[in-house]
Design a protein around this motif. Structure first.
Motif, mmCIF file in Angstrom:
data_model
loop_
_atom_site.group_PDB
_atom_site.id
_atom_site.type_symbol
_atom_site.label_atom_id
_atom_site.label_comp_id
_atom_site.label_asym_id
_atom_site.label_seq_id
_atom_site.Cartn_x
_atom_site.Cartn_y
_atom_site.Cartn_z
ATOM 1 N N VAL A 1 -20.955 88.062 85.545
ATOM 2 C CA VAL A 1 -20.984 86.994 86.277
ATOM 3 C C VAL A 1 -19.807 86.558 86.689
ATOM 4 C CG1 VAL A 1 -21.562 84.707 85.079
ATOM 5 C CG2 VAL A 1 -22.664 85.938 84.785
ATOM 6 N N CYS B 1 -19.832 81.171 90.076
ATOM 7 C CA CYS B 1 -21.359 80.320 89.776
ATOM 8 C C CYS B 1 -21.362 80.007 87.868
ATOM 9 C CB CYS B 1 -22.089 81.462 89.127
ATOM 10 S SG CYS B 1 -23.017 82.021 89.906
ATOM 11 N N LYS C 1 -30.826 79.201 82.306
ATOM 12 C CA LYS C 1 -29.878 80.584 81.857
ATOM 13 C C LYS C 1 -29.455 80.868 80.250
ATOM 14 C CE LYS C 1 -25.975 78.761 81.462
ATOM 15 N NZ LYS C 1 -24.169 78.665 80.769
ATOM 16 N N ILE D 1 -32.659 78.631 88.519
ATOM 17 C CA ILE D 1 -31.028 78.338 87.807
ATOM 18 C C ILE D 1 -30.100 78.106 88.826
ATOM 19 C CG2 ILE D 1 -29.009 78.964 86.380
ATOM 20 C CD1 ILE D 1 -31.511 81.456 84.726
ATOM 21 N N MET D 2 -29.988 78.422 90.041
ATOM 22 C CA MET D 2 -28.822 78.267 90.549
ATOM 23 C C MET D 2 -29.228 77.080 91.786
ATOM 24 S SD MET D 2 -26.832 80.806 90.293
ATOM 25 C CE MET D 2 -26.031 80.712 91.407
ATOM 26 N N TYR E 1 -26.452 86.936 88.875
ATOM 27 C CA TYR E 1 -26.558 85.767 89.212
ATOM 28 C C TYR E 1 -26.672 85.378 90.869
ATOM 29 C CZ TYR E 1 -27.810 83.496 85.028
ATOM 30 O OH TYR E 1 -28.050 83.696 83.688
ATOM 31 N N CYS E 2 -25.127 85.508 91.494
ATOM 32 C CA CYS E 2 -25.775 85.168 93.116
ATOM 33 C C CYS E 2 -25.250 86.511 93.305
ATOM 34 C CB CYS E 2 -23.981 84.152 93.096
ATOM 35 S SG CYS E 2 -22.834 84.943 92.826
ATOM 36 N N CYS F 1 -21.843 89.442 91.179
ATOM 37 C CA CYS F 1 -22.157 89.274 89.774
ATOM 38 C C CYS F 1 -23.914 88.682 89.757
ATOM 39 C CB CYS F 1 -22.247 87.592 90.474
ATOM 40 S SG CYS F 1 -22.457 85.991 89.483
ATOM 41 N N ASN G 1 -29.667 84.673 79.987
ATOM 42 C CA ASN G 1 -28.045 85.397 79.300
ATOM 43 C C ASN G 1 -28.456 86.572 78.066
ATOM 44 O OD1 ASN G 1 -26.715 84.377 80.768
ATOM 45 N ND2 ASN G 1 -25.801 82.604 79.931
ATOM 46 N N ARG H 1 -33.700 82.863 88.088
ATOM 47 C CA ARG H 1 -32.704 82.568 89.322
ATOM 48 C C ARG H 1 -32.112 81.558 90.176
ATOM 49 N NH1 ARG H 1 -30.894 88.066 88.358
ATOM 50 N NH2 ARG H 1 -32.641 89.350 89.964
#
Ligand SMILES: [Zn+2]
Length: 412
Positions: free
Chosen positions: A40, A44, A272, A299-300, A10-11, A8, A276, A296
């Motif tokens: 993604v 998430c 985000k 956002i997370m 993001y994570c 992913c 994207n 990141r």
């Protein structure tokens, strides 16, 4: 396939992927060409992004604009629903100063909710839809049985727990029986305060049904609940047997809306969207680079928001675009050894937010700013160069200067 390609963006975890809309579908994003596929993860998407998007769409200043300008929340699927607006409170005040519990629905139109108001022995049944009033009255005998439960939601670090007060009917009145703390809300009535920000009562004490189901009691003090519920239970048979109120439409009402927005979450949702678009435009390898670690993280996990730039001049220029579009601009700025990358976002024709999403990222040297216009009524995203968008704005400015009327957009 390398490991990075199966994780992913993001994570960084290798988990099942779900499709991610580059721009949230509920705010008019594109269902066809602007989807991040296999980039993604479902965790998430569901656990981080959905609540952030919900905040942006339903509980932010943009939510009000969305309600006015977007008749349906999305076109895809078989059940396009109206957009929802999560306000803390919404009251309608008529010319005599009488207050009713209301809700803003599509087009920003206020709707009176079904409710019973009681003050000094006077009872009023209010509402603007016979079917809803009938359903409301039919629901009350169950909630006001031999036992009545009044619930208060208490936010906790893990989510919420529920403070439940139980009342027993002695034939004439409800008497408090006891309190419990419950991990889940039982079937009952939700308690809210009648007091406004200055501590004054806003209208009569009342019990009403929210648009989406919950029954809510508004009294000044929790201690007032028993006597209000007793009064309601006693008058219920009379109310159900009498004809519904006739004058239910308020002329030129005053609407008061209160909401608690969380700027941090709104910023994270916008950041985000920026990341994207960067992923869609420059590829996932660019976004996976450590240049994006900081944004990141925000956002997370939240944390310090990135300071927003003052965009007064850009604001004036962009405001000539009167079309029903959101505008997202990716702004790469050449710096030594690469580019910095800023994102500019304008939602529902409102103010411009601009923030840095990467301080130093490696992009081709000829990379120029790019503009995405999200035509939210058509769920369609258009991409154009910044220079052609500026050209469009200049033409609109000239038209506005020579013509008193609103400039017509080429594709409006
Ligand atoms: Zn993930």
């Amino acid at each position: 396939m390398t490991l990075t390609e199966a994780t992913c963006i993001y994570c960084s975890k290798a988990k099942p992927f779900t499709d991610e809309h580059v721009f949230p579908a509920g705010m008019g994003g594109d269902d066809h060409s602007y989807i991040l596929r296999k980039l993604v993860c479902g965790d998430c998407n569901t656990n981080v992004f959905s609540p952030l998007e919900a905040q942006l769409m339903r509980n932010s200043p943009y939510a009000l604009a969305r309600l006015h300008q977007q008749p349906t929340s999305r076109v895809r699927g078989n059940k396009p629903g109206p957009p929802e607006f999560a306000h803390d409170r919404c009251e309608m005040v008529d010319k005599d100063g009488h207050v009713s519990e209301a809700q803003l629905v599509v087009g920003g139109k206020p709707m009176t909710l079904s409710q019973i108001q009681i003050l000094d022995g006077q009872v009023k049944l209010v509402g603007n839809d016979d079917a809803r009033i009938t359903a409301f009255l039919a629901e009350l005998p169950t909630l006001l049985g031999n036992t009545a439960r009044v619930i208060v939601k208490i936010p906790t670090a893990e989510g919420a727990e529920f403070d439940v007060t139980e009342y027993a009917w002695d034939g004439h009145d409800y008497q408090e029986k006891g309190k419990t703390l419950s991990p889940k809300p039982p079937l009952g009535i939700w308690l809210d305060s009648l007091a406004g920000s200055k501590g004054q009562a806003i209208g009569w004490p009342r019990i009403y049904k929210r648009h989406h189901g919950q029954i809510v009691l508004r009294v000044m003090e929790p201690a007032d609940a028993a006597s209000f519920l007793s009064g309601t239970k006693r008058t219920l048979p009379t109310l159900a047997a009498s004809p519904f109120p006739v004058a239910r439409y308020v002329e030129n009402p005053v609407i008061r809306v209160g909401m608690k927005a969380d700027p941090q979450k709104i910023f994270r949702a916008m950041a985000k969207i920026g990341v994207n678009f960067a992923c869609h435009e420059y590829g996932d390898q660019t976004v996976r680079s450590s240049a994006f670690d900081s944004i990141r993280g925000v956002i997370m996990n939240g944390g310090e928001g990135v300071p927003l730039a003052d965009m007064t001049h850009v604001q004036a220029m962009f405001s000539v675009d009167k079309r029903l579009v959101h505008v997202v601009v990716l702004f790469p700025q050449p710096i030594e050894g690469g580019h910095s990358l800023a994102v500019l976002i304008r939602l529902y024709g409102g103010g411009i937010q601009m923030f840095l999403i990467a301080e130093s990222v490696s992009l081709p040297s000829e990379t120029t700013p790019v503009v995405f216009t999200v035509h939210y009524l058509e769920n369609k995203i258009e991409r154009l160069s910044f220079s052609s968008y500026v050209h469009y704005l200049t033409v609109q400015m000239r038209l506005a200067g020579t013509d008193a009327g609103d400039p017509k957009a080429p594709n409006a």
